[in-house]
Motif scaffolding. Structure first.
Motif, mmCIF file in Angstrom:
data_model
loop_
_atom_site.group_PDB
_atom_site.id
_atom_site.type_symbol
_atom_site.label_atom_id
_atom_site.label_comp_id
_atom_site.label_asym_id
_atom_site.label_seq_id
_atom_site.Cartn_x
_atom_site.Cartn_y
_atom_site.Cartn_z
ATOM 1 N N GLU A 76 0.034 7.984 5.977
ATOM 2 C CA GLU A 76 -0.555 8.580 4.857
ATOM 3 C C GLU A 76 -1.536 9.764 4.940
ATOM 4 O OE1 GLU A 76 -3.834 6.274 3.111
ATOM 5 O OE2 GLU A 76 -3.281 4.606 4.639
ATOM 6 N N GLU B 136 1.723 8.625 0.983
ATOM 7 C CA GLU B 136 1.545 7.212 1.672
ATOM 8 C C GLU B 136 2.838 6.366 1.649
ATOM 9 O OE1 GLU B 136 -1.547 4.354 0.437
ATOM 10 O OE2 GLU B 136 -1.480 3.547 2.690
ATOM 11 N N THR C 179 1.070 1.998 7.867
ATOM 12 C CA THR C 179 1.059 3.051 6.838
ATOM 13 C C THR C 179 0.949 4.310 7.364
ATOM 14 O OG1 THR C 179 -1.294 3.543 6.356
ATOM 15 C CG2 THR C 179 -0.435 1.750 5.259
ATOM 16 N N HIS D 237 -5.949 -3.593 4.832
ATOM 17 C CA HIS D 237 -6.505 -2.717 6.274
ATOM 18 C C HIS D 237 -6.641 -3.805 7.336
ATOM 19 C CE1 HIS D 237 -8.181 0.206 3.305
ATOM 20 N NE2 HIS D 237 -7.208 0.521 3.642
ATOM 21 N N HIS E 84 -2.779 2.744 9.034
ATOM 22 C CA HIS E 84 -3.403 1.490 9.473
ATOM 23 C C HIS E 84 -2.436 0.357 9.232
ATOM 24 C CE1 HIS E 84 -3.527 0.590 5.084
ATOM 25 N NE2 HIS E 84 -3.927 1.903 4.860
ATOM 26 N N ASP F 191 0.825 -0.886 0.263
ATOM 27 C CA ASP F 191 -0.134 -0.016 0.075
ATOM 28 C C ASP F 191 0.816 1.204 0.079
ATOM 29 O OD1 ASP F 191 -2.252 1.516 0.037
ATOM 30 O OD2 ASP F 191 -2.748 1.349 2.229
#
Ligand code: GLY
Ligand code: MN
Ligand code: MN
Length: 347
Positions: free
Chosen positions: A306, A320, A304, A284, A277, A213
């Protein structure tokens, strides 16, 4: 967990938790962990697969998984059996209650918590996922020029990921130019990029079960001074959050570090979501990094960072990275540089 909750067994419904605990990667199965052993119930489509890929469980083939688990619970004489409420529908819970004599006890997020700290093998996969996605994004970067469409980039990125061996995307890629960038989770459209706009690209893949991510901002042509200024605020916010991140720190304080920078720049109400998260088998997952978080950073957590600023009808900026908490702070998982305009040239 059994001891702390005074339980005699736990039923694990969430398939990512099942995978984490016993290695099963199929789409139907139920794990029962007791004091004297563990049983994995699955249907005939998966019996052979389960026998070859699971560890530490006895594989039981059953057409009705819940009925088979209830029979096993009663045969073992277990009276209190935990389950994670968030991964079970009320209807299925009601049926299970009728099938077994045991009391079913919600253990909230205790099973998820087992996934929060990543071991070396998980970290390796998380990093490989991130690098694969970054390489795929670099390969489509030249398409990001005026006249091309958001959806074309998203499609080309998807193909590039599959060509590099990704199992798939970890979420639907976000490619959002100009005013669409103000929608934090915009869906790519046929809108064409215009000279002078900033494009949000939020991208991730799944690799050996693990997710990546990351979000970069791609300038198309010369962007306005205003957009450039907002970008710098978000970059400072991200750096402030990372500066705060180390073992023992409350993750809501990491959120606050980013939020304070954005507030001080007058954009407090333009940053509506949390700062981050956890990332692992799910894109997630626990822990959370937001104003309500009760989680504390621990070595091995992967999160993360972000922050974003979203100006409705105009443009948005989010940056992010995914990082792993280390003994003294953190180390990167995603690696594309975030300084303005450096994403593809500096990477
Ligand atoms: N890609 C979704 C997120 O950043 O949380
Ligand atoms: Mn993202
Ligand atoms: Mn994210």
């Amino acid at each position: 967990m059994l001891e702390s909750e005074r339980l005699e067994a736990v039923l694990v419904f969430d398939l990512l938790n099942v995978r984490h605990l016993c290695g099963f990667t199929g789409s139907n199965g139920l794990l029962l962990v007791g004091e004297s052993g563990a049983w994995f119930f699955t249907d005939s489509r998966y019996t052979l697969q389960a026998r070859s890929e699971t560890r530490g469980v006895e594989v039981v083939e059953a057409a009705d998984l819940d009925a088979a688990a209830a029979t096993a619970i009663d045969a073992a004489g277990a009276r209190y059996v935990g389950y994670q409420a968030a991964s079970l529908t009320a209807a299925r819970r009601d049926r299970l209650t009728r099938l077994t004599d045991a009391h079913l006890v919600g253990v909230e997020t205790a099973v998820d918590a087992l996934r929060v700290s990543k071991d070396a093998g998980e970290l390796k996969r998380l990093r490989e996922a991130a690098h694969l996605a970054e390489d795929a994004l670099r390969s489509v970067a030249e398409l990001m020029r005026p006249g091309n469409r958001e959806a074309e980039i998203a499609r080309a990125f998807h193909v590039a990921c599959l060509e590099r061996g990704a199992e798939g995307l970890s979420f639907e890629t976000i490619v959002a130019g100009g005013e669409r960038g103000a929608l934090p989770h915009a869906k790519p459209t046929d809108r064409r990029f215009r000279d002078g706009e900033l494009v949000v690209v939020d991208f991730g893949v799944r690799w050996e079960g693990y997710c990546s991510d990351e979000t970069v901002m791609v300038p198309v042509g010369d962007v306005t001074e205003e957009a450039r200024g907002v970008y710098e605020v978000v970059l400072q916010a991200q750096r402030a959050a990372l500066q705060a991140l180390r073992p023992g720190v409350a993750l809501r304080d990491v959120d606050r570090a980013a939020r304070d920078v954005i507030r001080a720049a007058g954009h407090g109400e333009h940053f509506g979501h949390g700062t981050g998260h956890g990332v692992g088998l799910a894109v997630h997952e626990a822990p959370t990094v937001n104003t309500r978080s009760r989680d504390v950073a621990r070595e091995g957590m992967v999160v993360t960072v972000e922050p974003g600023i979203y100006l409705a009808g105009r443009f948005g900026v989010r940056l992010e990275d995914t990082v792993v908490v280390s003994e003294t702070g953190w180390e990167p998982v995603t690696t594309l540089p975030k300084a303005f305009g450096a994403t593809f040239t500096g990477g």
